[in-house]
Design a protein around this motif. Structure first.
Motif, PDB file in Angstrom:
ATOM      1  N   ALA A 298      15.011  13.538 -10.364  1.00 34.17           N
ATOM      2  CA  ALA A 298      14.897  14.871  -9.777  1.00 34.17           C
ATOM      3  C   ALA A 298      14.480  14.801  -8.315  1.00 34.17           C
ATOM      4  CB  ALA A 298      13.883  15.698 -10.563  1.00 34.17           C
ATOM      5  N   LEU A 299      13.802  13.734  -7.938  1.00 33.08           N
ATOM      6  CA  LEU A 299      13.349  13.521  -6.565  1.00 33.08           C
ATOM      7  C   LEU A 299      13.207  12.032  -6.352  1.00 33.08           C
ATOM      8  CD1 LEU A 299      11.996  14.414  -3.815  1.00 33.08           C
ATOM      9  CD2 LEU A 299       9.816  14.429  -5.067  1.00 33.08           C
ATOM     10  N   VAL A 300      13.615  11.553  -5.174  1.00 32.35           N
ATOM     11  CA  VAL A 300      13.431  10.153  -4.798  1.00 32.35           C
ATOM     12  C   VAL A 300      12.531  10.108  -3.570  1.00 32.35           C
ATOM     13  CG1 VAL A 300      14.539   8.027  -4.006  1.00 32.35           C
ATOM     14  CG2 VAL A 300      15.664   9.456  -5.725  1.00 32.35           C
ATOM     15  N   ILE A 301      11.525   9.226  -3.619  1.00 36.38           N
ATOM     16  CA  ILE A 301      10.623   9.019  -2.483  1.00 36.38           C
ATOM     17  C   ILE A 301      10.824   7.600  -1.971  1.00 36.38           C
ATOM     18  CG2 ILE A 301       8.215   8.894  -1.744  1.00 36.38           C
ATOM     19  CD1 ILE A 301       7.556  10.933  -3.935  1.00 36.38           C
ATOM     20  N   VAL A 302      11.086   7.477  -0.669  1.00 34.07           N
ATOM     21  CA  VAL A 302      11.227   6.167  -0.014  1.00 34.07           C
ATOM     22  C   VAL A 302      10.045   6.016   0.937  1.00 34.07           C
ATOM     23  CG1 VAL A 302      12.712   4.671   1.370  1.00 34.07           C
ATOM     24  CG2 VAL A 302      13.738   6.343  -0.190  1.00 34.07           C
ATOM     25  N   PRO A 303       8.940   5.385   0.480  1.00 32.62           N
ATOM     26  CA  PRO A 303       7.703   5.355   1.263  1.00 32.62           C
ATOM     27  C   PRO A 303       7.632   4.159   2.221  1.00 32.62           C
ATOM     28  CG  PRO A 303       7.275   4.501  -0.924  1.00 32.62           C
ATOM     29  CD  PRO A 303       8.749   4.793  -0.858  1.00 32.62           C
ATOM     30  N   ASP A 304       8.172   4.338   3.421  1.00 30.04           N
ATOM     31  CA  ASP A 304       8.143   3.296   4.443  1.00 30.04           C
ATOM     32  C   ASP A 304       8.649   1.959   3.919  1.00 30.04           C
ATOM     33  OD1 ASP A 304       6.440   3.129   7.380  1.00 30.04           O
ATOM     34  OD2 ASP A 304       6.661   5.056   6.399  1.00 30.04           O
ATOM     35  N   GLN A 305       9.768   1.988   3.271  1.00 29.80           N
ATOM     36  CA  GLN A 305      10.399   0.753   2.820  1.00 29.80           C
ATOM     37  C   GLN A 305      11.257   0.241   3.976  1.00 29.80           C
ATOM     38  OE1 GLN A 305       9.374  -0.536  -0.529  1.00 29.80           O
ATOM     39  NE2 GLN A 305       7.985   0.844   0.528  1.00 29.80           N
ATOM     40  N   CYS A 306      10.639  -0.595   4.790  1.00 29.11           N
ATOM     41  CA  CYS A 306      11.224  -0.961   6.079  1.00 29.11           C
ATOM     42  C   CYS A 306      12.524  -1.745   5.931  1.00 29.11           C
ATOM     43  CB  CYS A 306      10.209  -1.762   6.890  1.00 29.11           C
ATOM     44  SG  CYS A 306       8.705  -0.848   7.272  1.00 29.11           S
TER      45      CYS A 306
ATOM     46  N   ASP B  27       0.812  -1.211   0.000  1.00 23.68           N
ATOM     47  CA  ASP B  27       0.000   0.000   0.000  1.00 23.68           C
ATOM     48  C   ASP B  27       0.849   1.266   0.000  1.00 23.68           C
ATOM     49  OD1 ASP B  27      -2.274  -1.534   0.033  1.00 23.68           O
ATOM     50  OD2 ASP B  27      -2.584  -1.379   2.186  1.00 23.68           O
ATOM     51  N   ARG B  28       2.074   1.188   0.532  1.00 20.41           N
ATOM     52  CA  ARG B  28       2.921   2.387   0.590  1.00 20.41           C
ATOM     53  C   ARG B  28       3.360   2.810  -0.810  1.00 20.41           C
ATOM     54  NH1 ARG B  28       5.072  -1.526   5.104  1.00 20.41           N
ATOM     55  NH2 ARG B  28       4.241  -0.479   6.945  1.00 20.41           N
ATOM     56  N   VAL B  29       3.867   1.857  -1.582  1.00 22.88           N
ATOM     57  CA  VAL B  29       4.276   2.153  -2.953  1.00 22.88           C
ATOM     58  C   VAL B  29       3.053   2.496  -3.799  1.00 22.88           C
ATOM     59  CG1 VAL B  29       5.331   1.188  -5.036  1.00 22.88           C
ATOM     60  CG2 VAL B  29       6.358   0.750  -2.789  1.00 22.88           C
ATOM     61  N   ASP B  30       1.987   1.713  -3.640  1.00 22.42           N
ATOM     62  CA  ASP B  30       0.770   1.966  -4.404  1.00 22.42           C
ATOM     63  C   ASP B  30       0.207   3.348  -4.084  1.00 22.42           C
ATOM     64  OD1 ASP B  30       1.123  -0.592  -5.300  1.00 22.42           O
ATOM     65  OD2 ASP B  30      -0.583  -1.454  -4.231  1.00 22.42           O
ATOM     66  N   GLY B  31       0.254   3.725  -2.803  1.00 19.86           N
ATOM     67  CA  GLY B  31      -0.257   5.033  -2.405  1.00 19.86           C
ATOM     68  C   GLY B  31       0.576   6.163  -2.951  1.00 19.86           C
ATOM     69  N   ALA B  32       1.900   5.994  -2.953  1.00 15.13           N
ATOM     70  CA  ALA B  32       2.771   7.024  -3.518  1.00 15.13           C
ATOM     71  C   ALA B  32       2.476   7.201  -4.999  1.00 15.13           C
ATOM     72  CB  ALA B  32       4.231   6.650  -3.295  1.00 15.13           C
ATOM     73  N   SER B  33       2.344   6.086  -5.726  1.00 15.44           N
ATOM     74  CA  SER B  33       2.064   6.170  -7.154  1.00 15.44           C
ATOM     75  C   SER B  33       0.696   6.795  -7.406  1.00 15.44           C
ATOM     76  CB  SER B  33       2.139   4.771  -7.784  1.00 15.44           C
ATOM     77  OG  SER B  33       1.931   4.836  -9.176  1.00 15.44           O
ATOM     78  N   GLN B  34      -0.313   6.399  -6.646  1.00 19.53           N
ATOM     79  CA  GLN B  34      -1.645   6.961  -6.855  1.00 19.53           C
ATOM     80  C   GLN B  34      -1.649   8.462  -6.595  1.00 19.53           C
ATOM     81  OE1 GLN B  34      -5.022   4.741  -5.444  1.00 19.53           O
ATOM     82  NE2 GLN B  34      -6.113   6.590  -4.876  1.00 19.53           N
ATOM     83  N   PHE B  35      -1.000   8.886  -5.519  1.00 18.26           N
ATOM     84  CA  PHE B  35      -0.917  10.318  -5.223  1.00 18.26           C
ATOM     85  C   PHE B  35      -0.243  11.066  -6.371  1.00 18.26           C
ATOM     86  CE2 PHE B  35       1.979  13.654  -3.812  1.00 18.26           C
ATOM     87  CZ  PHE B  35       1.070  14.608  -3.384  1.00 18.26           C
ATOM     88  N   LEU B  36       0.874  10.549  -6.853  1.00 21.22           N
ATOM     89  CA  LEU B  36       1.609  11.224  -7.917  1.00 21.22           C
ATOM     90  C   LEU B  36       0.805  11.267  -9.213  1.00 21.22           C
ATOM     91  CD1 LEU B  36       5.119   9.710  -7.156  1.00 21.22           C
ATOM     92  CD2 LEU B  36       4.406  12.071  -6.744  1.00 21.22           C
ATOM     93  N   VAL B  37       0.056  10.190  -9.511  1.00 22.92           N
ATOM     94  CA  VAL B  37      -0.819  10.188 -10.688  1.00 22.92           C
ATOM     95  C   VAL B  37      -1.863  11.289 -10.551  1.00 22.92           C
ATOM     96  CG1 VAL B  37      -2.694   8.919 -11.817  1.00 22.92           C
ATOM     97  CG2 VAL B  37      -0.510   7.794 -11.401  1.00 22.92           C
ATOM     98  N   GLU B  38      -2.499  11.354  -9.407  1.00 22.33           N
ATOM     99  CA  GLU B  38      -3.565  12.338  -9.217  1.00 22.33           C
ATOM    100  C   GLU B  38      -3.038  13.772  -9.292  1.00 22.33           C
ATOM    101  OE1 GLU B  38      -6.716   9.710  -6.579  1.00 22.33           O
ATOM    102  OE2 GLU B  38      -5.601  11.324  -5.616  1.00 22.33           O
TER     103      GLU B  38
END
Length: 735
Positions: free
Chosen positions: A445-453, A413-424
């Motif tokens: 240009a930007l890297v997002i690490v969304p709770d990649q434990c 859900d973390r990766v999916d949520g990041a992608s969905q937010f960026l799409v929107e």
């Protein structure tokens, strides 16, 4: 080798599983009928066809010397279809199931998967007991690989597509083969059940070892598959259903010891392919996020969409849905693979192919603008392969009422949520595994690490260098607190980069984010505290600037000052409690590191956004990302409704460079259940966007209509208006 899949946009899959009690199988499939169907395929614009040689029940559809042919088989379905397709010049793909069969119990019970209580497991979706073959047994070498070689030798296909293999190898088996092999490889006995709940595995060394060992078997199985096919037909291409996804990583295990996580390119497959179950699922969303990962793998990839709501049916969905799914496939660089299901006698519905022909005409107009393209990198979302399989699940881990407030959740859900937010938000992005990101950091240009434990130390080190040299980074929650094998690190490897040291988890299951004055001034509702379910951490500032604070809930919610889970008291309908006044930790921080900047978000907001779609979460994330990566510095900036998706592609042609901007008008009908329909597309007016380009464009065209669009040039960016978006538009910018 000629990988013809990459230039083949219109493939057909014929799903043909037949239980043993079915009569007159392929009874209507004569040589004449095969030729009639193939003519219908050609008329519908189909370029390659996948058809059955061996199904989930363990039946062949041709007279085999190894496996039982279906007892009701009346004609050589596989042979007739193969010959008719080749006569017509269409590519052939053989379908073979791998690890399920209803026939093994009689002759080879020692090959079957055994549950802890001694019973024999059902395979995949079959309703038959004792129908799952074990990957540790002799089934593969003694039975399946000889069958695979026989099918390839006899039918000489252009490709084979293996199903029911890797995705069925996940749960425990207590057969003697597994017991013996696990003991030899690890020196341990098989762990006793039940399997730990998600997240508890990290506290269960035996189960953690077993998960890695079990998944490690898949790689060796895949290499055997490929070797078997290439031994008898070097030019035949091989795919294995569902492998190569960011949430389906495989470890390389040698002698029971972990070596590393494998990238999809290392699996040895010729292309990546999947049928996007679940039933009636939201294919446009699935294709988008999975395509944005597989675009980074260096492999050709395709996705199936189907005529029916769920596999094993004969319904027909709206062709508008088919078009939007196909257009999404093109936009993310994939290839199409439409699925149908013959009736038991082998016949097909001609009406389906009339509709499919119209959809393929729609696609043929767009395919020229997908050839030779690649998705432009801009924002990278990290999908650490082990983090999708091990460690805590995303979102609210406890505290919410299990009936009223429960939401389905997973580690993805973390990766999916990041992608969905960026799409929107119209932000150009791709999804990377760790090894691939390390190779391509200089393009981001930007890297997002969304709770990649779970993360590799090498990735954190590479991110340090990236930021030091001017990169931008957002890290959330518990990222990197465990290594890639699931072992908790003694120290925080991200500490220097973040400008803070993260400590133990805070006791409450939810917290409230309170914006500082500067951040609050940028938020539409900056005075409202943001409710954030899920784990948050103690954090000690060591150079980072706090932009928001994390408030604990009111003290009264705890029955005891020890603040243990057993002391948490239910407050509102779903279990929330109002914010208190105690600042537990920083919620948002910003740290200058070398020439770059790092933002830390103390929680699991991307997962929460995926699960809840909350406007306040979206506004917080938007403001935070704009702070570290301002809109006016982006490669592409789009003004559009949330539901419209944008994908920026580029390519080199004989006449020069081009940018191709895809817009997809996704707008599902209201439905109370799970099945998704995009049947009526409402036109969107007046989308505008800015695209940075190295030189002033010579022309800007709407394709495939070949219409000149109005645009301006400000010296660095083309400013373009798309007057109306129907279902799919491609803006071609010729440089």
């Amino acid at each position: 080798m000629n990988n013809w899949i990459n230039s083949t946009f219109r493939k057909l899959h014929l799903d043909y599983h037949q239980p043993e009690w079915m009569k007159a199988v392929a009874g209507g499939f004569s040589e004449e009928e095969a030729r009639r169907q193939v003519a219908m395929f050609k008329e519908a614009g189909i370029e390659a066809v996948e058809f059955f040689a061996y199904d989930h029940y363990g039946h062949t559809f041709y007279p085999s010397d190894i496996a039982p042919a279906h007892p009701g088989l009346q004609n050589d379905y596989t042979g007739l279809m193969s010959r008719a397709l080749k006569e017509a010049g269409l590519r052939t793909i053989l379908y073979l199931n791998a690890f399920t069969s209803v026939h093994l119990q009689k002759d080879h019970p020692e090959w079957l998967r055994v549950l802890e209580d001694g019973t024999l497991a059902r395979g995949a979706w079959l309703q038959h007991e004792a129908s799952q073959a074990c990957i540790s047994s002799g089934f593969l070498d003694e039975y399946y690989l000889p069958l695979l070689k026989e099918a390839v030798t006899r039918h000489e296909p252009d490709a084979v597509w293996i199903d029911g293999g890797s995705w069925t190898v996940e749960y425990p088996c207590y057969c003697e083969n597994c017991r013996k092999q696990f003991l030899e490889d690890t020196g341990r006995e098989l762990p006793l059940g039940p399997m730990p709940e998600p997240g508890e595995e990290l506290n269960s060394p035996d189960w953690l070892q077993w998960r890695l060992w079990r998944r490690g078997q898949i790689f060796h199985y895949v290499r055997k598959l490929v070797a078997a096919v290439k031994e008898v037909s070097p030019e035949t291409l091989v795919a294995e259903n569902n492998l190569g996804k960011y949430f389906y990583g495989l470890p390389l295990m040698e002698g029971g010891k972990f070596v590393r996580w494998l990238t999809p390119k290392e699996l040895g497959l010729d292309w990546l392919s999947c049928d996007p179950v679940h039933f009636g699922a939201n294919h446009e969303m699935i294709f988008s996020k999975e395509g944005r990962y597989q675009a980074t793998t260096g492999l050709t990839y395709d996705y199936m969409n189907e005529r029916f709501h769920g596999w094993g049916e004969w319904q027909i969905r709206p062709t508008t849905d088919w078009k939007l799914e196909m257009a999404t496939i093109l936009a993310v660089g994939a290839r199409g693979f439409f699925a149908d299901q013959p009736y038991p006698d082998g016949r097909l519905e001609p009406a389906v192919y009339r509709e499919l022909g119209a959809v393929h005409e729609f696609m043929k107009e767009r395919e020229p603008y997908a050839r030779g393209t690649h998705i432009v990198p801009e924002v990278a979302v990290l999908a650490s392969l082990p983090s999708q399989l091990l460690g805590p699940v995303a979102g609210a881990e406890w505290g919410r009422d299990k009936h009223w407030g429960a939401l389905p959740k997973s580690r993805m859900d973390r990766v999916d949520g990041a992608s969905q937010f960026l799409v929107e938000m119209g932000i150009q992005h791709l999804i990377y595994d760790e090894a691939t990101l390390r190779e391509q950091l200089d393009r981001q240009a930007l890297v997002i690490v969304p709770d990649q434990c779970l993360m590799e130390a090498a990735t954190i080190t590479a991110l340090e260098t990236y930021v030091e040299n001017g990169g931008r980074l957002i890290v959330t929650g518990r990222s990197g607190l465990w290594d890639e094998q699931g072992h908790r690190r003694e120290g925080d490897l991200f500490a220097g980069l973040l400008g803070l040291t993260r400590g133990a988890e805070l006791p409450a299951p939810l917290h409230y984010w309170q914006a500082g004055d500067e951040l609050a001034g940028k938020l539409a509702f900056g005075q409202i505290r943001l409710q954030a379910w899920g784990a948050a951490l103690h954090a000690a500032l060591e150079g980072a600037e706090p932009l928001a604070q994390l408030l604990e809930p009111v003290e009264e919610v705890w029955a005891d000052s020890r603040k243990r889970r057993s002391d948490w008291r239910h407050y509102t309908t779903v279990g929330a409690a109002p914010a208190g006044n105690h600042v537990a930790a920083p919620a948002v921080t910003l740290h200058n590191y070398g020439q770059g900047r790092v933002m830390y978000l103390n929680g699991d907001l991307f997962a929460l956004y995926y699960l809840e779609g909350h406007r306040l979460i979206r506004e917080w994330l938007d403001v935070c990302i704009n702070d570290i990566y301002p809109r006016d510095t982006r490669i592409i900036e789009v003004q559009k409704p949330l539901h419209v998706e944008m994908v920026l592609n580029a390519r080199s042609t004989d006449s020069g460079e081009e940018l191709l901007v895809h817009f997809l008008n996704y707008f599902a009908q209201k439905r109370p259940g799970y099945v998704i329909h995009n049947e009526e597309i409402m036109p969107v007016q007046g989308i505008s966007f800015h695209v940075a380009a190295p030189t002033k464009p010579s022309r800007v065209l709407l394709q495939p209509e070949n219409i000149e669009l109005a645009w301006k040039w400000d010296g660095t960016r083309a400013i373009i208006e798309l007057p109306v978006l129907e279902l799919h538009a491609i803006v071609q910018i010729i440089l």
